[in-house]
Scaffold this active site. Structure first.
Site, PDB file in Angstrom:
ATOM      1  N   ASP A 110      -0.824 -19.438   4.005  1.00  0.00           N
ATOM      2  CA  ASP A 110      -1.378 -18.291   3.279  1.00  0.00           C
ATOM      3  C   ASP A 110      -1.099 -18.310   1.781  1.00  0.00           C
ATOM      4  O   ASP A 110      -1.133 -17.286   1.132  1.00  0.00           O
ATOM      5  CB  ASP A 110      -0.870 -16.984   3.898  1.00  0.00           C
ATOM      6  CG  ASP A 110       0.654 -16.961   4.010  1.00  0.00           C
ATOM      7  OD1 ASP A 110       1.297 -17.918   3.539  1.00  0.00           O
ATOM      8  OD2 ASP A 110       1.186 -15.988   4.565  1.00  0.00           O
ATOM      9  N   LYS A 163      14.455 -13.459   2.107  1.00  0.00           N
ATOM     10  CA  LYS A 163      14.275 -12.005   1.952  1.00  0.00           C
ATOM     11  C   LYS A 163      15.590 -11.311   1.532  1.00  0.00           C
ATOM     12  O   LYS A 163      16.168 -10.507   2.277  1.00  0.00           O
ATOM     13  CB  LYS A 163      13.748 -11.372   3.259  1.00  0.00           C
ATOM     14  CG  LYS A 163      12.598 -12.121   3.919  1.00  0.00           C
ATOM     15  CD  LYS A 163      11.268 -11.589   3.514  1.00  0.00           C
ATOM     16  CE  LYS A 163      10.061 -12.413   3.820  1.00  0.00           C
ATOM     17  NZ  LYS A 163       9.946 -13.427   4.771  1.00  0.00           N
ATOM     18  N   ASP A 219       0.819 -15.750  -2.654  1.00  0.00           N
ATOM     19  CA  ASP A 219       0.700 -15.597  -1.208  1.00  0.00           C
ATOM     20  C   ASP A 219      -0.462 -14.622  -1.005  1.00  0.00           C
ATOM     21  O   ASP A 219      -0.379 -13.466  -1.414  1.00  0.00           O
ATOM     22  CB  ASP A 219       2.012 -15.025  -0.645  1.00  0.00           C
ATOM     23  CG  ASP A 219       1.967 -14.837   0.871  1.00  0.00           C
ATOM     24  OD1 ASP A 219       0.894 -14.538   1.413  1.00  0.00           O
ATOM     25  OD2 ASP A 219       3.022 -14.985   1.510  1.00  0.00           O
TER      26      ASP A 219
HETATM   27  N1  GDD Z   1       2.877 -22.221  14.023  1.00  0.00           N
HETATM   28  C1  GDD Z   1       3.558 -21.161  13.653  1.00  0.00           C
HETATM   29  N2  GDD Z   1       4.349 -20.519  14.563  1.00  0.00           N
HETATM   30  N3  GDD Z   1       3.445 -20.717  12.376  1.00  0.00           N
HETATM   31  C2  GDD Z   1       4.137 -19.613  12.020  1.00  0.00           C
HETATM   32  C3  GDD Z   1       4.961 -18.901  12.915  1.00  0.00           C
HETATM   33  C4  GDD Z   1       5.070 -19.396  14.281  1.00  0.00           C
HETATM   34  O1  GDD Z   1       5.762 -18.854  15.132  1.00  0.00           O
HETATM   35  N4  GDD Z   1       5.494 -17.840  12.254  1.00  0.00           N
HETATM   36  C5  GDD Z   1       5.018 -17.893  10.987  1.00  0.00           C
HETATM   37  N5  GDD Z   1       4.176 -18.957  10.843  1.00  0.00           N
HETATM   38  C6  GDD Z   1       3.467 -19.379   9.635  1.00  0.00           C
HETATM   39  C7  GDD Z   1       2.638 -18.292   8.985  1.00  0.00           C
HETATM   40  O2  GDD Z   1       1.300 -18.320   9.447  1.00  0.00           O
HETATM   41  C8  GDD Z   1       2.684 -18.694   7.514  1.00  0.00           C
HETATM   42  O3  GDD Z   1       1.723 -19.679   7.210  1.00  0.00           O
HETATM   43  C9  GDD Z   1       4.056 -19.331   7.375  1.00  0.00           C
HETATM   44  O4  GDD Z   1       4.447 -19.718   8.695  1.00  0.00           O
HETATM   45  C10 GDD Z   1       5.090 -18.386   6.772  1.00  0.00           C
HETATM   46  O5  GDD Z   1       5.131 -17.199   7.534  1.00  0.00           O
HETATM   47  P1  GDD Z   1       4.896 -15.768   6.860  1.00  0.00           P
HETATM   48  O6  GDD Z   1       4.982 -14.754   7.948  1.00  0.00           O
HETATM   49  O7  GDD Z   1       3.690 -15.759   5.992  1.00  0.00           O
HETATM   50  O8  GDD Z   1       6.224 -15.657   6.003  1.00  0.00           O
HETATM   51  P2  GDD Z   1       6.460 -14.882   4.645  1.00  0.00           P
HETATM   52  O9  GDD Z   1       5.278 -14.863   3.777  1.00  0.00           O
HETATM   53  O10 GDD Z   1       7.084 -13.578   4.978  1.00  0.00           O
HETATM   54  O11 GDD Z   1       7.609 -15.815   3.962  1.00  0.00           O
HETATM   55  C11 GDD Z   1       7.434 -17.215   3.863  1.00  0.00           C
HETATM   56  O12 GDD Z   1       6.578 -17.538   2.786  1.00  0.00           O
HETATM   57  C12 GDD Z   1       7.089 -17.181   1.465  1.00  0.00           C
HETATM   58  C13 GDD Z   1       6.053 -17.656   0.462  1.00  0.00           C
HETATM   59  O13 GDD Z   1       4.853 -17.005   0.647  1.00  0.00           O
HETATM   60  C14 GDD Z   1       8.806 -17.884   3.667  1.00  0.00           C
HETATM   61  O14 GDD Z   1       8.614 -19.280   3.749  1.00  0.00           O
HETATM   62  C15 GDD Z   1       9.427 -17.505   2.322  1.00  0.00           C
HETATM   63  O15 GDD Z   1      10.633 -18.205   2.121  1.00  0.00           O
HETATM   64  C16 GDD Z   1       8.460 -17.840   1.199  1.00  0.00           C
HETATM   65  O16 GDD Z   1       8.980 -17.436  -0.052  1.00  0.00           O
HETATM   66 MG    MG Z   2       3.275 -15.345   3.960  1.00  0.00          MG
END
Ligand code: GDD
Ligand code: MG
Length: 362
Positions: A110, A163, A219
């Site tokens: 994303d 976080k 994001d």
């Molecule tokens: N296959 C799979 N299985 N993918 C997953 C799963 C799972 O169980 N859970 C989450 N993802 C994927 C999401 O679709 C996304 O592409 C990515 O892993 C990160 O998950 P998010 O839910 O979007 O996390 P976030 O935005 O709160 O935080 C993450 O992204 C930030 C940057 O945008 C973390 O990586 C943070 O450290 C980072 O700063």
């Molecule tokens: Mg995200």
């Protein structure tokens, strides 16, 4: 080389669009979001791409298989029976990812940026550590993973805090990594988080480095940020590939991307920062700014649209006024002269009354 894109999750924050299709297929700048990443991986020389998903991928398989030829890549779907988090999927795809000794790219699905993956790879190879995280700076770091540098070794990470509740810094994880195959040995076959479990192990081993991303980053997993990301992306295009932007008379303020099959009426004023998808019909005297209009939609005469995402096959009536991060789901019909401020409208709805304050319309 090989890349894995983390595509799990239900994309709830991008509803109502994700009620119709999975988030990675929602068009960002007229291209399914995930294609921006597949293209970047292909451009840096990945031939093997794994999409890690935790729901039935039929729709995605159907849509994405056609791009294998176009981008010269082999795409496989790694399907989890239960969500494996952000590290478990790497273990699940170990066979493909460990095929050879070359480093592995891992991308969150994303985020958008200029994808300087070649520079990231060169940096990774130069420091000799096991893993590199691409980093960017943000004003509000609490919803991200925060990186703290080691004082002694340039670019080596001393602490990774996912976080953070208290402020530890504003250099954050951009969701783009290069890992040596050896990192897979640190991951167990269970639901587990790369941010909370794997990165701390790498920090302990002094093997985790970070590369500051040049250019923009966002994001785009929620509507407000989707629109901010769209503005950044279009500004990027205006600098690097201005020929892709429209130069028609109706363009106002620049940064307007219009699919060639869209029809725009007379005396419109469109821009800055607008994306218009395939087969969209825009009537006469329409004003659109800072918005994405998805394919097959119609914006009728004299409508005024700002900071809005119009979902596929929707209709915006004459003299209607949409603003304040309004998102219309698929096949929504906004009647003539209606005002919507920050409404998230579920698919197949017909809106006959004004929506003056932000709310979900079911
Ligand atoms: N296959 C799979 N299985 N993918 C997953 C799963 C799972 O169980 N859970 C989450 N993802 C994927 C999401 O679709 C996304 O592409 C990515 O892993 C990160 O998950 P998010 O839910 O979007 O996390 P976030 O935005 O709160 O935080 C993450 O992204 C930030 C940057 O945008 C973390 O990586 C943070 O450290 C980072 O700063
Ligand atoms: Mg995200």
């Amino acid at each position: 080389m090989k890349g894995l894109i983390l595509v799990g999750g239900y994309g709830t924050r991008l509803r109502p669009l994700t009620l119709s299709i999975p988030k990675p297929l929602v068009e960002f700048a007229n291209k399914p979001m995930i294609l921006h990443q597949i293209k970047a991986l292909a451009d840096v020389g990945c031939t093997e791409i794994v999409l890690a998903v935790n729901y039935k991928p039929e729709v995605m398989v159907g849509t994405l298989k056609q791009y294998e030829k176009q981008y010269g890549v082999h795409i496989t779907f790694s399907v989890e029976d239960e969500p494996l988090g952000t590290a478990g999927p790497l273990k699940l795809a170990e066979d493909v990812l460990k095929k050879d000794d070359s480093p592995i790219f891992v991308l969150n699905s994303d985020v958008i940026c200029e994808y300087p993956l070649k520079e990231l790879l060169d940096f990774h190879l130069s420091h000799g550590g096991e893993a590199t995280i691409a980093a960017t700076k943000v004003d509000e770091p609490s919803k991200y993973g925060v990186i703290v540098y080691d004082r002694d070794v340039p670019n080596r990470i001393d602490r990774f805090v996912e976080k953070p509740v208290e402020f530890v810094g504003n250099r954050i994880n951009a969701g783009i990594y290069v890992l040596n195959p050896s990192v897979l040995d640190l991951i167990e076959m269970r639901p587990t988080s790369i941010e909370s479990e794997t990165f701390p192990l790498l920090v302990e081993k002094k093997q985790l480095f970070s590369y500051d991303l040049p250019g923009y980053w966002m994001d785009v997993g929620q509507p407000k940020d989707f629109l901010v990301g769209m503005c950044l992306y279009l500004t990027g295009l205006s600098k690097k590939q201005p020929e892709l932007l429209t130069k028609a008379d109706y363009v106002y303020g620049g940064n307007v991307l219009v699919d060639p099959t869209a029809k725009i009426g007379k005396n419109c004023k469109i821009g800055p920062n607008v994306v218009i998808g395939p087969n969209v019909v825009v009537g006469d005297g329409v004003r659109i700014q800072r918005s994405t209009i998805l394919k097959n939609s119609e914006i009728k005469d004299h409508a005024w649209v700002k900071s809005t995402i119009v979902g596929w096959n929707s209709t915006v009536g004459k003299w209607a006024r949409l603003e304040g991060v309004t998102v219309l789901g698929e096949d929504v019909n906004v009647k003539d002269e209606i005002y919507i401020n920050g409404g998230k409208v579920l698919p197949h709805k017909s809106i006959k009354n004004n929506v003056e304050t932000p709310q979900i319309i079911m």
